[in-house]
Design a protein around this motif. Structure first.
Motif, short mmCIF file in Angstrom:
data_model
loop_
_atom_site.label_atom_id
_atom_site.label_comp_id
_atom_site.label_asym_id
_atom_site.label_seq_id
_atom_site.Cartn_x
_atom_site.Cartn_y
_atom_site.Cartn_z
N ASN A 186 0.86 -1.20 -0.05
CA ASN A 186 -0.22 -0.35 -0.11
C ASN A 186 0.78 1.45 0.05
OD1 ASN A 186 -1.62 2.13 0.00
ND2 ASN A 186 -3.27 1.36 1.86
N PRO A 187 0.98 2.18 -0.77
CA PRO A 187 1.41 3.66 -1.02
C PRO A 187 1.51 4.60 -0.24
CG PRO A 187 0.28 3.16 -2.82
CD PRO A 187 -0.18 2.22 -1.90
N LEU A 188 0.04 4.61 0.46
CA LEU A 188 -0.20 5.07 1.91
C LEU A 188 -0.11 4.84 3.19
CD1 LEU A 188 -3.94 5.86 1.49
CD2 LEU A 188 -2.11 7.47 0.73
N ASP A 189 1.20 3.58 3.08
CA ASP A 189 1.58 2.98 4.16
C ASP A 189 3.28 3.35 4.08
OD1 ASP A 189 -0.57 1.01 5.42
OD2 ASP A 189 1.03 0.39 4.54
N GLN A 190 3.37 4.12 3.29
CA GLN A 190 4.81 4.49 2.60
C GLN A 190 4.97 6.16 4.02
OE1 GLN A 190 6.24 4.75 -0.93
NE2 GLN A 190 6.66 2.31 -0.96
N LEU A 191 3.84 7.13 4.15
CA LEU A 191 3.46 8.68 3.84
C LEU A 191 3.71 8.24 6.17
CD1 LEU A 191 0.44 9.10 3.07
CD2 LEU A 191 2.39 9.97 1.70
N ALA A 192 4.66 9.81 5.93
CA ALA A 192 5.14 9.96 7.94
C ALA A 192 3.95 10.62 7.94
CB ALA A 192 6.21 10.59 7.80
N ASP A 193 4.12 10.75 9.56
CA ASP A 193 2.32 10.74 9.94
C ASP A 193 2.71 12.41 10.40
OD1 ASP A 193 0.93 9.07 11.55
OD2 ASP A 193 2.05 8.70 13.64
N ILE A 194 1.77 12.74 10.61
CA ILE A 194 1.91 14.39 10.57
C ILE A 194 2.65 15.10 12.28
CG2 ILE A 194 0.12 16.49 11.13
CD1 ILE A 194 -1.88 15.60 9.91
N HIS A 195 3.34 16.01 12.31
CA HIS A 195 4.54 15.79 13.01
C HIS A 195 3.30 17.53 13.90
CE1 HIS A 195 7.28 13.53 12.56
NE2 HIS A 195 7.56 14.21 11.27
N LEU A 196 3.02 17.33 14.80
CA LEU A 196 2.71 18.67 15.74
C LEU A 196 3.23 19.62 16.58
CD1 LEU A 196 -0.70 16.68 17.47
CD2 LEU A 196 0.09 18.28 14.91
N PRO A 197 3.54 20.65 16.68
CA PRO A 197 4.31 21.74 16.78
C PRO A 197 3.89 21.42 18.53
CG PRO A 197 1.97 22.85 16.31
CD PRO A 197 2.17 21.41 16.08
#
Length: 176
Positions: free
Chosen positions: A14-25
């Motif tokens: 799945n190509p979405l598994d390669q996305l990194a999580d959103i970094h919160l401030p």
């Protein structure tokens, strides 16, 4: 056309598994506050303290009025008209003398109240509430006559008590 940087993903992944999580401030710290908030806090505390101080000062300065109102309630139970008039007259005189001694302590000059009697005392009681006198002429004449005579006509106690309560609440020695 193939781009050289394109990464080939394995088949079936799945190509979405390669996305990194959103970094919160990082979370905003509650302290230290900005200087404006500190000034507002200090100002609020100061105003509350000033209000409490003024309230306590007012309560101390008007304690004699509350005490006189309480004593007026006990005078109300006296059955004989002459004794009622005598005690009411004494209470009014004590309140006036107390008010005069307190104002004399602040440097205010006024005529001595303790020596007033008869017409002068009536004038003082009539004039010491400013533009709106607490007593009527008839009730003052009846009070003074009843206080100094053995036999007196019947007094309108309810009117005298109400007018006395009003005078105790509103009198000022600087009106005279």
């Amino acid at each position: 056309m193939n781009t050289p940087n394109q990464i080939q993903s394995p088949a079936g992944a799945n190509p979405l598994d390669q996305l990194a999580d959103i970094h919160l401030p990082p979370a905003v710290a509650s302290f230290p506050w900005a200087p404006g908030w500190w000034i507002l806090l200090i100002l609020t505390i100061s105003l509350i303290a000033l209000g409490i101080w003024q309230w306590r000062r007012y309560r101390r300065r008007t304690a004699y009025r509350r005490s006189a109102q309480d004593e007026l309630n006990t005078i109300q139970t006296v059955t004989a008209d002459t004794e009622f008039a005598r005690q009411l007259n004494q209470l009014l005189r004590r309140v006036a003398i107390h008010c005069q001694t307190v104002s004399a302590g602040r440097g205010t000059k006024s005529a001595p109240i303790a020596g007033l009697s008869g017409e002068q005392w009536q004038t003082y009681l009539f004039n010491s509430c400013g533009d709106k006198p607490a007593f009527s002429d008839e009730s003052l004449n009846a009070l003074i006559a009843a206080a100094y005579q053995n036999q007196c006509p019947a007094l309108d106690r309810a009117q005298l008590l109400e007018q006395s309560r009003l005078w105790i609440r509103r009198h000022r020695s600087h009106y005279v």
